[in-house]
Design a protein around this motif. Structure first.
Motif, PDB file in Angstrom:
ATOM      1  N   ALA A 237       0.829  -1.204   0.000  1.00  0.00           N
ATOM      2  CA  ALA A 237       0.000   0.000   0.000  1.00  0.00           C
ATOM      3  C   ALA A 237       0.864   1.255   0.000  1.00  0.00           C
ATOM      4  CB  ALA A 237      -0.932   0.001   1.208  1.00  0.00           C
ATOM      5  N   ALA A 238       0.328   2.325  -0.596  1.00  0.00           N
ATOM      6  CA  ALA A 238       1.045   3.604  -0.651  1.00  0.00           C
ATOM      7  C   ALA A 238       0.960   4.290   0.702  1.00  0.00           C
ATOM      8  CB  ALA A 238       0.455   4.502  -1.740  1.00  0.00           C
ATOM      9  N   SER A 239       2.057   4.320   1.404  1.00  0.00           N
ATOM     10  CA  SER A 239       2.153   4.966   2.704  1.00  0.00           C
ATOM     11  C   SER A 239       3.551   5.557   2.820  1.00  0.00           C
ATOM     12  CB  SER A 239       1.895   3.969   3.837  1.00  0.00           C
ATOM     13  OG  SER A 239       2.229   4.525   5.090  1.00  0.00           O
ATOM     14  N   VAL A 240       3.654   6.699   3.478  1.00  0.00           N
ATOM     15  CA  VAL A 240       4.958   7.345   3.610  1.00  0.00           C
ATOM     16  C   VAL A 240       5.926   6.430   4.344  1.00  0.00           C
ATOM     17  CG1 VAL A 240       6.195   9.327   4.552  1.00  0.00           C
ATOM     18  CG2 VAL A 240       3.936   9.641   3.539  1.00  0.00           C
ATOM     19  N   GLY A 241       5.452   5.787   5.409  1.00  0.00           N
ATOM     20  CA  GLY A 241       6.312   4.870   6.143  1.00  0.00           C
ATOM     21  C   GLY A 241       6.743   3.683   5.303  1.00  0.00           C
ATOM     22  N   ASN A 242       5.815   3.130   4.537  1.00  0.00           N
ATOM     23  CA  ASN A 242       6.160   2.006   3.656  1.00  0.00           C
ATOM     24  C   ASN A 242       7.166   2.429   2.588  1.00  0.00           C
ATOM     25  OD1 ASN A 242       4.499   0.223   4.999  1.00  0.00           O
ATOM     26  ND2 ASN A 242       2.779   0.469   3.595  1.00  0.00           N
ATOM     27  N   MET A 243       6.989   3.624   2.016  1.00  0.00           N
ATOM     28  CA  MET A 243       7.893   4.087   0.969  1.00  0.00           C
ATOM     29  C   MET A 243       9.298   4.312   1.521  1.00  0.00           C
ATOM     30  SD  MET A 243       5.425   6.726  -1.146  1.00  0.00           S
ATOM     31  CE  MET A 243       6.686   7.002  -2.388  1.00  0.00           C
ATOM     32  N   ILE A 244       9.396   4.884   2.695  1.00  0.00           N
ATOM     33  CA  ILE A 244      10.724   5.100   3.285  1.00  0.00           C
ATOM     34  C   ILE A 244      11.362   3.769   3.662  1.00  0.00           C
ATOM     35  CG2 ILE A 244      11.946   6.163   5.210  1.00  0.00           C
ATOM     36  CD1 ILE A 244       9.894   8.381   5.202  1.00  0.00           C
ATOM     37  N   ASN A 245      10.554   2.839   4.134  1.00  0.00           N
ATOM     38  CA  ASN A 245      11.074   1.513   4.472  1.00  0.00           C
ATOM     39  C   ASN A 245      11.595   0.803   3.224  1.00  0.00           C
ATOM     40  OD1 ASN A 245      11.704  -0.810   5.844  1.00  0.00           O
ATOM     41  ND2 ASN A 245       9.610  -1.520   6.031  1.00  0.00           N
ATOM     42  N   ASP A 246      10.837   0.878   2.136  1.00  0.00           N
ATOM     43  CA  ASP A 246      11.277   0.243   0.887  1.00  0.00           C
ATOM     44  C   ASP A 246      12.518   0.917   0.311  1.00  0.00           C
ATOM     45  OD1 ASP A 246       9.114  -1.454   1.121  1.00  0.00           O
ATOM     46  OD2 ASP A 246       7.831  -0.280  -0.223  1.00  0.00           O
ATOM     47  N   ALA A 247      12.679   2.212   0.571  1.00  0.00           N
ATOM     48  CA  ALA A 247      13.793   2.957  -0.016  1.00  0.00           C
ATOM     49  C   ALA A 247      15.125   2.690   0.688  1.00  0.00           C
ATOM     50  CB  ALA A 247      13.489   4.453   0.019  1.00  0.00           C
ATOM     51  N   GLN A 248      15.086   2.015   1.833  1.00  0.00           N
ATOM     52  CA  GLN A 248      16.337   1.742   2.535  1.00  0.00           C
ATOM     53  C   GLN A 248      17.312   0.951   1.665  1.00  0.00           C
ATOM     54  OE1 GLN A 248      15.902   1.059   7.100  1.00  0.00           O
ATOM     55  NE2 GLN A 248      14.153   0.061   6.140  1.00  0.00           N
ATOM     56  N   ARG A 249      16.795  -0.051   0.970  1.00  0.00           N
ATOM     57  CA  ARG A 249      17.664  -0.872   0.125  1.00  0.00           C
ATOM     58  C   ARG A 249      18.197  -0.076  -1.065  1.00  0.00           C
ATOM     59  NH1 ARG A 249      13.138  -3.882   1.312  1.00  0.00           N
ATOM     60  NH2 ARG A 249      12.248  -3.361  -0.735  1.00  0.00           N
ATOM     61  N   SER A 250      17.395   0.832  -1.577  1.00  0.00           N
ATOM     62  CA  SER A 250      17.803   1.602  -2.748  1.00  0.00           C
ATOM     63  C   SER A 250      18.876   2.632  -2.412  1.00  0.00           C
ATOM     64  CB  SER A 250      16.590   2.311  -3.361  1.00  0.00           C
ATOM     65  OG  SER A 250      15.590   1.370  -3.720  1.00  0.00           O
ATOM     66  N   LEU A 251      18.940   3.077  -1.149  1.00  0.00           N
ATOM     67  CA  LEU A 251      19.968   4.036  -0.773  1.00  0.00           C
ATOM     68  C   LEU A 251      21.371   3.467  -0.965  1.00  0.00           C
ATOM     69  CD1 LEU A 251      18.480   5.664   2.472  1.00  0.00           C
ATOM     70  CD2 LEU A 251      18.885   6.786   0.287  1.00  0.00           C
ATOM     71  N   LEU A 252      21.532   2.177  -0.798  1.00  0.00           N
ATOM     72  CA  LEU A 252      22.848   1.549  -0.931  1.00  0.00           C
ATOM     73  C   LEU A 252      23.342   1.541  -2.367  1.00  0.00           C
ATOM     74  CD1 LEU A 252      22.329  -1.477   1.494  1.00  0.00           C
ATOM     75  CD2 LEU A 252      23.404   0.726   1.981  1.00  0.00           C
ATOM     76  N   VAL A 253      22.412   1.675  -3.327  1.00  0.00           N
ATOM     77  CA  VAL A 253      22.798   1.672  -4.743  1.00  0.00           C
ATOM     78  C   VAL A 253      22.575   3.038  -5.385  1.00  0.00           C
ATOM     79  CG1 VAL A 253      22.407  -0.797  -5.011  1.00  0.00           C
ATOM     80  CG2 VAL A 253      20.513   0.796  -5.372  1.00  0.00           C
ATOM     81  N   GLY A 254      22.404   4.077  -4.552  1.00  0.00           N
ATOM     82  CA  GLY A 254      22.287   5.439  -5.069  1.00  0.00           C
ATOM     83  C   GLY A 254      20.891   5.918  -5.355  1.00  0.00           C
ATOM     84  N   GLY A 255      19.868   5.198  -4.962  1.00  0.00           N
ATOM     85  CA  GLY A 255      18.484   5.627  -5.197  1.00  0.00           C
ATOM     86  C   GLY A 255      17.993   6.583  -4.134  1.00  0.00           C
ATOM     87  N   TRP A 256      18.609   7.766  -4.064  1.00  0.00           N
ATOM     88  CA  TRP A 256      18.311   8.723  -3.005  1.00  0.00           C
ATOM     89  C   TRP A 256      16.910   9.312  -3.123  1.00  0.00           C
ATOM     90  CZ3 TRP A 256      17.159  13.270  -5.381  1.00  0.00           C
ATOM     91  CH2 TRP A 256      17.680  13.468  -6.659  1.00  0.00           C
ATOM     92  N   TRP A 257      16.383   9.390  -4.339  1.00  0.00           N
ATOM     93  CA  TRP A 257      15.102  10.070  -4.566  1.00  0.00           C
ATOM     94  C   TRP A 257      13.916   9.305  -3.974  1.00  0.00           C
ATOM     95  CZ3 TRP A 257      18.192   7.839  -8.266  1.00  0.00           C
ATOM     96  CH2 TRP A 257      17.709   6.680  -8.868  1.00  0.00           C
TER      97      TRP A 257
END
Length: 294
Positions: A237-257
């Motif tokens: 589901a689209a939730s700010v908390g879910n989006m930030i949680n999912d983005a943790q893995r992307s930060l390691l590969v440069g997905g800062w946005w």
């Protein structure tokens, strides 16, 4: 020879004679930001539907561009569109939870302040006991018992945030009980219920509304924390908390946005609500604004 010429003492900028500064510099930006957020959150879903199960790996992990202003996530979903829906969920949770907690807190505070005596002492000890437990920890327990869902998150936030409203209403009622117009109403034959509903509650309503407004951003952040911990909405589901949680893995590969976009929108919206609340607070208590004017 000493100079004995009389000179007037400089006026202090903190005296009551100093005119308080206008809060318009906070009102206009906050109102504009909230207006834009409300317009986007209400209008965009009418024209663009979000498919939470959508996956397009061909455009996954794309940075911000003209086609996708906030980029795409690891599943190829548009981050901007998900932010709009996530912000709508967060604001819905914040407003509904704040209203429920304000109603519950007003009822408890009004009863405690108007009845007084042992009833007041017992209720306030219950409030103190609940307040001694961290809100997030108690919220996690409530959501775990009710099972993670949107309604469980709202109930969790409402049950852990009514304490502030209860204390504010109780203190205001205790102060109003000593006013002459209350004594006049009692002398005129008004019952305790009539005094409470006709005189006490209308006079504490502005403070309650202010506390409710201030509670909205706090409830939004509480919902974000629960979703981030996996105890809010379902992971897809689209939730700010879910989006930030999912983005943790992307930060390691440069997905800062992927984490910057939802986090920035959440911060800007919270600051806008707090700015409007601050202006309202200053209007309710101009003496405090004068004391803080430099």
């Amino acid at each position: 020879m000493a100079d004995l010429t009389w000179r007037p003492a400089p006026r202090s900028r903190l005296t009551a004679a100093s005119p308080p500064r206008s809060p318009k510099w906070r009102l206009l930006p906050s109102a504009v930001v909230l207006g834009v957020v409300a317009l986007v959150v209400l209008v965009v879903p009418l024209f663009v539907e979000l498919n939470e199960q959508y996956v397009d790996l061909a455009i996954a992990n794309q940075p911000p561009s003209a086609a996708h202003l906030f980029g795409t996530d690891e599943l190829g979903r548009d981050v901007l569109l998900r932010c709009v829906y996530a912000l709508r969920v967060s604001l819905t949770v914040g407003v509904v939870a704040a209203v429920i907690s304000a109603v519950a807190g007003t009822a408890v505070g009004a009863l405690a302040g108007s009845i007084g005596g042992w009833f007041d002492r017992i209720l306030m000890r219950v409030v103190d006991a609940i307040a001694s437990v961290p809100h997030l920890l108690l919220g996690i327990v409530i959501v775990a018992v009710l099972r993670p869902s949107l309604s469980a998150v709202i109930i969790s936030i409402a049950l852990t945030h009514w304490l502030t409203s209860a204390r504010i209403v109780r203190s205001e009622v205790l102060s109003l009980r000593t006013r002459p117009f209350i004594d006049a109403a009692i002398a005129g034959g008004a019952s305790r219920t009539q005094v409470l509903t006709r005189h006490l509650l209308p006079n504490v309503a502005p403070q309650v509304l202010l506390a409710t407004t201030l509670m909205v951003p706090h409830a939004v952040w509480h919902e974000t924390a629960l979703s981030f911990l996996g105890l809010g909405l379902p992971p897809h589901a689209a939730s700010v908390g879910n989006m930030i949680n999912d983005a943790q893995r992307s930060l390691l590969v440069g997905g800062w946005w992927m984490s910057l976009a939802p986090g920035l929108l959440l911060i800007i919206t919270s600051l806008a609500v707090s700015g409007l609340s601050g202006v309202w607070r200053d209007r309710l208590n101009p003496k405090r604004r004068t004391e803080l004017t430099w």
